[in-house]
Write an enzyme that holds these catalytic residues in place. Structure first.
Site, PDB file in Angstrom:
ATOM      1  N   LYS A  67     -27.134  14.860 -17.831  1.00 50.06           N
ATOM      2  CA  LYS A  67     -27.089  16.571 -18.215  1.00 50.06           C
ATOM      3  C   LYS A  67     -26.373  16.949 -19.251  1.00 50.06           C
ATOM      4  O   LYS A  67     -26.642  17.738 -19.883  1.00 50.06           O
ATOM      5  CB  LYS A  67     -26.505  17.392 -16.851  1.00 50.06           C
ATOM      6  CG  LYS A  67     -27.388  17.170 -15.533  1.00 50.06           C
ATOM      7  CD  LYS A  67     -26.493  17.888 -14.375  1.00 50.06           C
ATOM      8  CE  LYS A  67     -27.377  17.752 -13.201  1.00 50.06           C
ATOM      9  NZ  LYS A  67     -26.699  18.418 -11.902  1.00 50.06           N
ATOM     10  N   LYS A 110     -27.643  24.983  -4.257  1.00 52.40           N
ATOM     11  CA  LYS A 110     -26.237  24.956  -3.887  1.00 52.40           C
ATOM     12  C   LYS A 110     -25.141  25.612  -4.733  1.00 52.40           C
ATOM     13  O   LYS A 110     -24.417  26.326  -4.398  1.00 52.40           O
ATOM     14  CB  LYS A 110     -25.876  23.561  -3.442  1.00 52.40           C
ATOM     15  CG  LYS A 110     -24.436  23.407  -2.850  1.00 52.40           C
ATOM     16  CD  LYS A 110     -24.293  21.951  -2.375  1.00 52.40           C
ATOM     17  CE  LYS A 110     -22.909  21.835  -1.803  1.00 52.40           C
ATOM     18  NZ  LYS A 110     -22.705  20.374  -1.382  1.00 52.40           N
ATOM     19  N   GLY A 134     -26.545  18.357  -1.168  1.00 53.19           N
ATOM     20  CA  GLY A 134     -28.210  18.863  -1.461  1.00 53.19           C
ATOM     21  C   GLY A 134     -29.064  17.954  -1.094  1.00 53.19           C
ATOM     22  O   GLY A 134     -30.051  18.519  -0.149  1.00 53.19           O
ATOM     23  N   ARG A 135     -29.122  16.855  -0.878  1.00 49.31           N
ATOM     24  CA  ARG A 135     -30.189  15.981  -0.266  1.00 49.31           C
ATOM     25  C   ARG A 135     -29.997  15.634   1.054  1.00 49.31           C
ATOM     26  O   ARG A 135     -30.919  15.263   2.006  1.00 49.31           O
ATOM     27  CB  ARG A 135     -30.005  14.365  -1.176  1.00 49.31           C
ATOM     28  CG  ARG A 135     -28.719  13.789  -0.826  1.00 49.31           C
ATOM     29  CD  ARG A 135     -28.572  12.443  -1.619  1.00 49.31           C
ATOM     30  NE  ARG A 135     -27.200  11.893  -1.787  1.00 49.31           N
ATOM     31  CZ  ARG A 135     -26.321  12.530  -2.573  1.00 49.31           C
ATOM     32  NH1 ARG A 135     -26.185  13.341  -3.233  1.00 49.31           N
ATOM     33  NH2 ARG A 135     -24.879  11.789  -2.536  1.00 49.31           N
ATOM     34  N   GLU A 150     -30.008   8.405  -4.194  1.00 53.87           N
ATOM     35  CA  GLU A 150     -28.680   9.100  -4.769  1.00 53.87           C
ATOM     36  C   GLU A 150     -27.542   9.100  -3.865  1.00 53.87           C
ATOM     37  O   GLU A 150     -26.579   9.211  -4.329  1.00 53.87           O
ATOM     38  CB  GLU A 150     -29.231  10.675  -4.749  1.00 53.87           C
ATOM     39  CG  GLU A 150     -28.297  11.620  -5.516  1.00 53.87           C
ATOM     40  CD  GLU A 150     -28.791  12.846  -6.011  1.00 53.87           C
ATOM     41  OE1 GLU A 150     -28.595  13.892  -5.183  1.00 53.87           O
ATOM     42  OE2 GLU A 150     -29.448  12.873  -7.078  1.00 53.87           O
ATOM     43  N   GLU A 182     -32.465  23.530 -14.396  1.00 57.95           N
ATOM     44  CA  GLU A 182     -33.897  23.661 -14.300  1.00 57.95           C
ATOM     45  C   GLU A 182     -34.116  24.922 -13.185  1.00 57.95           C
ATOM     46  O   GLU A 182     -34.894  25.665 -13.478  1.00 57.95           O
ATOM     47  CB  GLU A 182     -34.496  22.407 -13.463  1.00 57.95           C
ATOM     48  CG  GLU A 182     -34.451  21.165 -14.365  1.00 57.95           C
ATOM     49  CD  GLU A 182     -33.101  20.399 -14.153  1.00 57.95           C
ATOM     50  OE1 GLU A 182     -32.132  21.038 -13.730  1.00 57.95           O
ATOM     51  OE2 GLU A 182     -33.136  19.235 -14.213  1.00 57.95           O
ATOM     52  N   HIS A 219     -54.603  -0.187  -1.009  1.00 57.91           N
ATOM     53  CA  HIS A 219     -55.443  -0.215  -2.223  1.00 57.91           C
ATOM     54  C   HIS A 219     -54.618  -0.085  -3.225  1.00 57.91           C
ATOM     55  O   HIS A 219     -55.236   0.117  -4.450  1.00 57.91           O
ATOM     56  CB  HIS A 219     -56.612   0.617  -1.873  1.00 57.91           C
ATOM     57  CG  HIS A 219     -57.483   0.623  -0.650  1.00 57.91           C
ATOM     58  ND1 HIS A 219     -58.406  -0.327  -0.745  1.00 57.91           N
ATOM     59  CD2 HIS A 219     -57.059   1.116   0.475  1.00 57.91           C
ATOM     60  CE1 HIS A 219     -59.061  -0.316   0.460  1.00 57.91           C
ATOM     61  NE2 HIS A 219     -58.203   0.482   1.421  1.00 57.91           N
TER      62      HIS A 219
END
Ligand code: F6P
Length: 560
Positions: free
Chosen positions: A517, A214, A274-275, A361, A220, A392
């Protein structure tokens, strides 16, 4: 009714619910579940979906009190304000209009005085045209070969949503046919291991890289983009970028500065978080390249169906509203901060990781939307695994340890049915036997009296006793088509919004990711200067200094 600055916990409805907890503590689900009228009133159908929330630790009275809380929180007004494009993301002064991304072409959704739907569809049409060129081979790479493999680079919501939606159709027969001969590999992590894993076996000549960000500034993503640009140019020359790299971003200036032709960039907008961006080019482009636009359009339609339901259905019949209110009830009143998302479908294995980000978030906040410190916890600690794998893994804890409300998601029609001769049920029936049994095991438990009747040895009775009274909900989908995946996505997006609207927080900003950050950039500078100039470590506490020293002394990273 609360004023804009009052906190929800100061309302009569909140205080009434706090008192009501004492009433609920006197109940047990093994009794509540025997009330068929109550259970019937806590089941809801919409557009092929069946929701059963009767195993929540709630009565009809509880639901009425939660609906009163919703009204005191001005929930209907806040939902309307979202759909009307008001800047409800007040700290970033933005609208929140991911619903516009999947709106029908003729819809009108206003933001800042402009109908945004036409530009949404301009991008969707551009994606349709571009993905058809790539899939048909009319757009080829630098050496004239079709681009059969796609590597989207992106992290957070730019990755988790598209990965969830990519995983679901991988075993759907129609989608499998559409994706024949193609690979889609998401690259999120800056860990060079992730690069190695994702380009393994790929040929730059037949690979298209999609840089998805965005802001086009995420460290990263941008370093991974430079890494794959190097991978492409080393093999095919600098001019190959034009054919092998495209971008999805709101920041077209930085896209061009990176070296990608803005004509090969697919825009989205500040009013998409973004999410919440999987229905934008962030998800639609990679998914259309893999499956074809027509499959993805069904996904968008499923999401849009829930949007209309959410926007226009009364609170007491509104699936995202009820789920959001029950989440608030579990977190803020019953004191259950965690939630397990348990899809009984391996095709939904990436659903929980996506919702974990959307939920945590969005609602992991400490102040109200007006900046007032909150005297109560918000947000849920979400996790999950497909059934029956989770049985399990962590089901021991949810049955006999902490109480963790569970979301069971089941699918009636398997994408891949198997029925072996001689078996008493099909493989899908075996899976679903657990989908139907686990909620009752959690709700009813098993008492010492029952164990005595089963002649369980005395010393084992405490260990084999199940307290039960553990809340869950069950959502049954007719099948797992692209349309149903879109429905599921939108239900959970809006559920998160309902929680935030009730808690009175801003679910659409994420200032909490900034501090880490900033500190990381200080470490990055130190590593650079220590490696290139031998600079002594400075400005870190003893522990970090010691760790950094060990890292630098023993690291095999290349010295510049
Ligand atoms: O799309 P961008 O700007 O690279 O951001 C990536 C991710 O980082 C965040 O901003 C913080 O995690 C997410 O909300 C977002 O999905």
């Amino acid at each position: 009714m609360t004023s804009s600055t009052a906190l929800i916990c100061d309302t009569e409805a909140w205080k009434d619910l706090k008192k009501h907890v004492e009433d609920i503590k006197k109940t047990h689900l093994r009794d509540l579940m025997n009330d068929a009228n109550r259970c019937e009133s806590m089941m809801l159908e919409f557009d092929g979906l069946l929701l059963d929330y009767s195993r929540q630790r709630a009565t009809v009275e509880t639901m009425n009190k939660l609906l009163k809380l919703a009204k005191d929180a001005q929930l209907p007004e806040k939902i309307s304000r979202m759909f009307n494009g008001e800047h409800i993301n007040s700290t970033e002064n933005r609208s929140v209009l991911h619903v516009a991304l999947r709106a029908p072409k003729d819809a009108v959704i206003m933001a800042d005085g402009k109908n945004v739907v036409p530009e949404v569809w301009n991008v969707l049409d551009k994606i349709k045209e571009f993905s058809e060129k790539i899939r048909s081979g009319s757009w080829v790479g630098a050496t004239g070969k079709p681009l059969e493999d796609v590597v989207p680079i992106g992290i957070g919501g730019t990755f988790l949503g598209p990965l969830f939606v990519h995983t679901a159709p991988q075993t759907d027969p129609e989608s499998v046919e559409c994706a024949k001969g193609r690979q889609l590999r998401f690259l999120p992590n800056i860990d060079p291991v992730d690069v190695a894993r994702n380009i393994k076996g790929l040929n730059p000549e037949t690979t298209l890289v999609v840089v998805v960000s965005k802001t086009f500034t995420t460290a990263e993503t941008m370093l991974n983009a430079r890494t794959l640009r190097e991978w492409i140019t080393a093999a095919l020359g600098a001019s190959a970028v034009a054919k092998h790299m495209v971008a999805v971003s709101t920041n077209l200036a930085l896209v061009e500065k990176f070296g990608i032709d803005p004509n090969n960039a697919f825009a989205f907008w500040d009013w998409v978080g973004g999410r919440y961006s999987v229905c934008s080019a962030v998800g639609v482009l990679p998914l259309s390249l893999q499956y074809g636009f027509s499959v993805v359009e069904k996904f968008l339609k499923g999401a849009s169906s829930i949007d209309q339901h959410f926007k226009s259905t009364s609170l007491e019949e509104n699936i995202p509203v009820l789920l959001g209110l029950l989440s608030v009830w579990n977190v803020s009143f019953l004191g259950y901060p965690a939630r397990a998302i348990l899809p009984y479908s391996q095709a939904l294995e990436k659903f929980a990781p996506h919702i974990q980000q959307v939920s945590m978030e969005s609602n992991g906040k400490g102040v109200s939307i007006d900046g007032l410190p909150l005297p109560f916890e918000t947000g849920e600690i979400d996790f999950g695994e497909p059934g029956t794998n989770g049985q399990h893994s962590f089901y021991q804890l949810i049955h006999q340890g902490r109480v963790i409300p569970c979301d069971f998601i089941g699918v009636v029609k398997s994408q891949q049915p198997v029925y072996l001769k001689g078996e008493i049920v099909s493989n899908h029936d075996e899976l679903m036997s657990n989908f139907f049994a686990q909620p009752d095991a959690l709700a009813y438990g098993k008492t010492p009296e029952q164990l005595h009747k089963e002649n369980v040895s005395e010393n084992l009775i405490p260990h084999k006793t199940f307290s039960g009274n553990r809340p869950s909900l069950s959502l049954l989908l007719p099948e797992l088509s692209a349309y149903n995946v879109g429905q599921l996505l939108a239900i959970y997006e809006h559920r998160v919004a309902v929680q935030g609207f009730v808690w009175g927080i801003n679910s659409f900003d994420q200032w909490g990711v900034e501090l880490g950050k900033v500190l990381a950039s200080q470490v990055r500078k130190q590593l650079h200067s220590s490696r290139t100039q031998g600079t002594e470590l400075d400005g870190f506490n003893y522990s970090t200094t010691t760790l950094l020293k060990r890292y630098l002394e023993t690291s095999s990273e290349p010295q510049m």
